[in-house]
Design an enzyme around this catalytic site. Structure first.
Site, PDB file in Angstrom:
ATOM      1  N   HIS A  54      62.634-103.790 -34.123  1.00  9.86           N
ATOM      2  CA  HIS A  54      62.078-102.164 -35.139  1.00  9.86           C
ATOM      3  C   HIS A  54      63.828-102.978 -36.344  1.00  9.86           C
ATOM      4  CE1 HIS A  54      60.986-100.193 -31.826  1.00  9.86           C
ATOM      5  NE2 HIS A  54      60.001 -99.875 -32.326  1.00  9.86           N
ATOM      6  N   LYS A  84      54.398 -89.401 -24.865  1.00 11.07           N
ATOM      7  CA  LYS A  84      55.143 -90.752 -24.219  1.00 11.07           C
ATOM      8  C   LYS A  84      56.067 -89.268 -23.894  1.00 11.07           C
ATOM      9  CE  LYS A  84      54.852 -94.415 -26.681  1.00 11.07           C
ATOM     10  NZ  LYS A  84      55.045 -95.622 -27.355  1.00 11.07           N
ATOM     11  N   ARG A 118      52.767-107.457 -34.394  1.00 10.89           N
ATOM     12  CA  ARG A 118      53.661-108.336 -33.193  1.00 10.89           C
ATOM     13  C   ARG A 118      52.257-109.123 -32.738  1.00 10.89           C
ATOM     14  NH1 ARG A 118      55.375-104.615 -29.106  1.00 10.89           N
ATOM     15  NH2 ARG A 118      53.286-103.704 -29.993  1.00 10.89           N
ATOM     16  N   SER A 165      60.022-101.391 -26.850  1.00  9.73           N
ATOM     17  CA  SER A 165      61.005-100.653 -26.251  1.00  9.73           C
ATOM     18  C   SER A 165      60.747 -99.948 -24.876  1.00  9.73           C
ATOM     19  CB  SER A 165      60.524 -98.018 -27.282  1.00  9.73           C
ATOM     20  OG  SER A 165      60.654 -98.541 -28.492  1.00  9.73           O
TER      21      SER A 165
HETATM   22  N1  COA Z   1      59.590-105.126 -32.797  1.00  2.00           N
HETATM   23  C1  COA Z   1      59.423-103.892 -31.498  1.00  2.00           C
HETATM   24  N2  COA Z   1      58.616-103.658 -31.119  1.00  2.00           N
HETATM   25  C2  COA Z   1      57.974-102.611 -31.736  1.00  2.00           C
HETATM   26  C3  COA Z   1      57.166-103.208 -33.346  1.00  2.00           C
HETATM   27  C4  COA Z   1      58.166-104.145 -33.794  1.00  2.00           C
HETATM   28  N3  COA Z   1      58.421-104.788 -34.640  1.00  2.00           N
HETATM   29  N4  COA Z   1      56.221-102.459 -33.043  1.00  2.00           N
HETATM   30  C5  COA Z   1      56.123-101.908 -32.245  1.00  2.00           C
HETATM   31  N5  COA Z   1      57.001-101.806 -30.877  1.00  2.00           N
HETATM   32  C6  COA Z   1      56.617-101.168 -30.288  1.00  2.00           C
HETATM   33  C7  COA Z   1      57.189-100.046 -29.992  1.00  2.00           C
HETATM   34  O1  COA Z   1      58.522-100.028 -29.349  1.00  2.00           O
HETATM   35  C8  COA Z   1      56.316 -98.908 -29.610  1.00  2.00           C
HETATM   36  O2  COA Z   1      56.732 -99.687 -27.910  1.00  2.00           O
HETATM   37  P1  COA Z   1      56.207 -98.770 -26.045  1.00  2.00           P
HETATM   38  O3  COA Z   1      54.577 -98.302 -26.055  1.00  2.00           O
HETATM   39  O4  COA Z   1      56.973 -99.242 -25.577  1.00  2.00           O
HETATM   40  O5  COA Z   1      56.806 -96.834 -26.577  1.00  2.00           O
HETATM   41  C9  COA Z   1      55.092 -99.882 -29.566  1.00  2.00           C
HETATM   42  O6  COA Z   1      55.126-101.417 -29.706  1.00  2.00           O
HETATM   43  C10 COA Z   1      54.334 -99.371 -30.300  1.00  2.00           C
HETATM   44  O7  COA Z   1      54.132 -99.200 -31.085  1.00  2.00           O
HETATM   45  P2  COA Z   1      53.500 -97.795 -32.129  1.00  2.00           P
HETATM   46  O8  COA Z   1      52.404 -98.100 -32.723  1.00  2.00           O
HETATM   47  O9  COA Z   1      54.781 -97.974 -33.085  1.00  2.00           O
HETATM   48  O10 COA Z   1      53.557 -96.356 -31.186  1.00  2.00           O
HETATM   49  P3  COA Z   1      55.526 -95.965 -31.601  1.00  2.00           P
HETATM   50  O11 COA Z   1      54.368 -94.254 -30.358  1.00  2.00           O
HETATM   51  O12 COA Z   1      55.844 -96.004 -31.263  1.00  2.00           O
HETATM   52  O13 COA Z   1      54.247 -94.394 -32.946  1.00  2.00           O
HETATM   53  C11 COA Z   1      52.993 -93.504 -34.427  1.00  2.00           C
HETATM   54  C12 COA Z   1      53.346 -94.031 -32.936  1.00  2.00           C
HETATM   55  C13 COA Z   1      53.578 -92.539 -34.734  1.00  2.00           C
HETATM   56  C14 COA Z   1      52.895 -94.743 -35.602  1.00  2.00           C
HETATM   57  C15 COA Z   1      51.584 -92.732 -33.996  1.00  2.00           C
HETATM   58  O14 COA Z   1      51.553 -92.142 -32.893  1.00  2.00           O
HETATM   59  C16 COA Z   1      51.673 -91.913 -35.266  1.00  2.00           C
HETATM   60  O15 COA Z   1      51.545 -92.102 -36.683  1.00  2.00           O
HETATM   61  N6  COA Z   1      51.288 -90.443 -34.656  1.00  2.00           N
HETATM   62  C17 COA Z   1      51.124 -89.255 -35.898  1.00  2.00           C
HETATM   63  C18 COA Z   1      50.258 -88.450 -35.169  1.00  2.00           C
HETATM   64  C19 COA Z   1      49.007 -89.388 -36.024  1.00  2.00           C
HETATM   65  O16 COA Z   1      48.892 -88.861 -37.450  1.00  2.00           O
HETATM   66  N7  COA Z   1      47.774 -89.222 -35.525  1.00  2.00           N
HETATM   67  C20 COA Z   1      46.673 -89.641 -35.903  1.00  2.00           C
HETATM   68  C21 COA Z   1      47.077 -91.316 -36.302  1.00  2.00           C
HETATM   69  S1  COA Z   1      45.374 -92.045 -37.449  1.00  2.00           S
END
Ligand code: COA
Length: 162
Positions: A18, A42, A91, A130
């Protein structure tokens, strides 16, 4: 035009993957907000208020980056707060399908000025998530170099106080 970007996620915890995206996005845009979401699907290790403090500490060296949190629809938060860029990290291929769907759905919901922009994660961090960092740390494995020092300290404290 001022570019106001947002990078969202659960950040439970914030990793160096991140950090890589945040540092690069902070160079591209005038202002970057790291938006922590309270994700109902989560169960977090750290409550959202604690994550906000930990992340702010880790990002202290980046003057144009601030931290905020939100719940509900991303598009509502983005439209309401006048962001014009939503940054996402990729990624690898497995992230792409999900990100494409989300970006296309969000595009219907965002105000017209808003674009989703993708940055490719530095390959040295492409295996990190994460959850995997949390699991290795909880079982006593080393996560040195995978999370910022400020985050590692908090994770160590939480493990000791368990
Ligand atoms: N480096 C390391 N890890 C990364 C990464 C990076 N560059 N990019 C993503 N990851 C990891 C995250 O840590 C996460 O790990 P985890 O699943 O073990 O917690 C995983 O990859 C998924 O990341 P992400 O897709 O960003 O999920 P998130 O739960 O952290 O965030 C949101 C999700 C917030 C982006 C998304 O759910 C959201 O926008 N929600 C709001 C509700 C909404 O509007 N919904 C309609 C969407 S169309």
């Amino acid at each position: 035009m001022q570019t106001r970007a947002i990078y969202t996620g659960s950040f439970d915890p914030l990793t160096n993957g991140h950090m890589n995206i945040i540092t690069r996005a902070a160079r591209l845009y005038d202002e970057l907000t790291v938006g922590i979401i309270s994700n109902p699907s989560k169960v977090p290790q750290f409550p959202i208020e604690e994550r906000e403090i930990m992340i702010a500490e880790a990002l202290r060296c980046l003057p144009n980056v601030r931290v905020d949190h939100f719940s509900g629809l991303l598009a509502d938060f983005v439209n309401r707060n006048g962001f014009n860029v939503v940054v996402r990290g990729l990624r690898g291929g497995s992230d792409f399908e999900y990100e494409l769907q989300m970006a296309q759905m969000n595009a219907r919901l965002f105000d017209e000025r808003v674009e989703t922009v993708f940055l490719m994660t530095d390959p040295q961090y492409s295996f990190i998530s994460s959850s995997v960092v949390k699991e290795v740390h909880a079982l006593g494995g080393s996560i040195d170099g995978l999370v910022p020092e400020a985050i590692l300290q908090r994770m160590n404290e939480a493990r000791e106080n368990k």
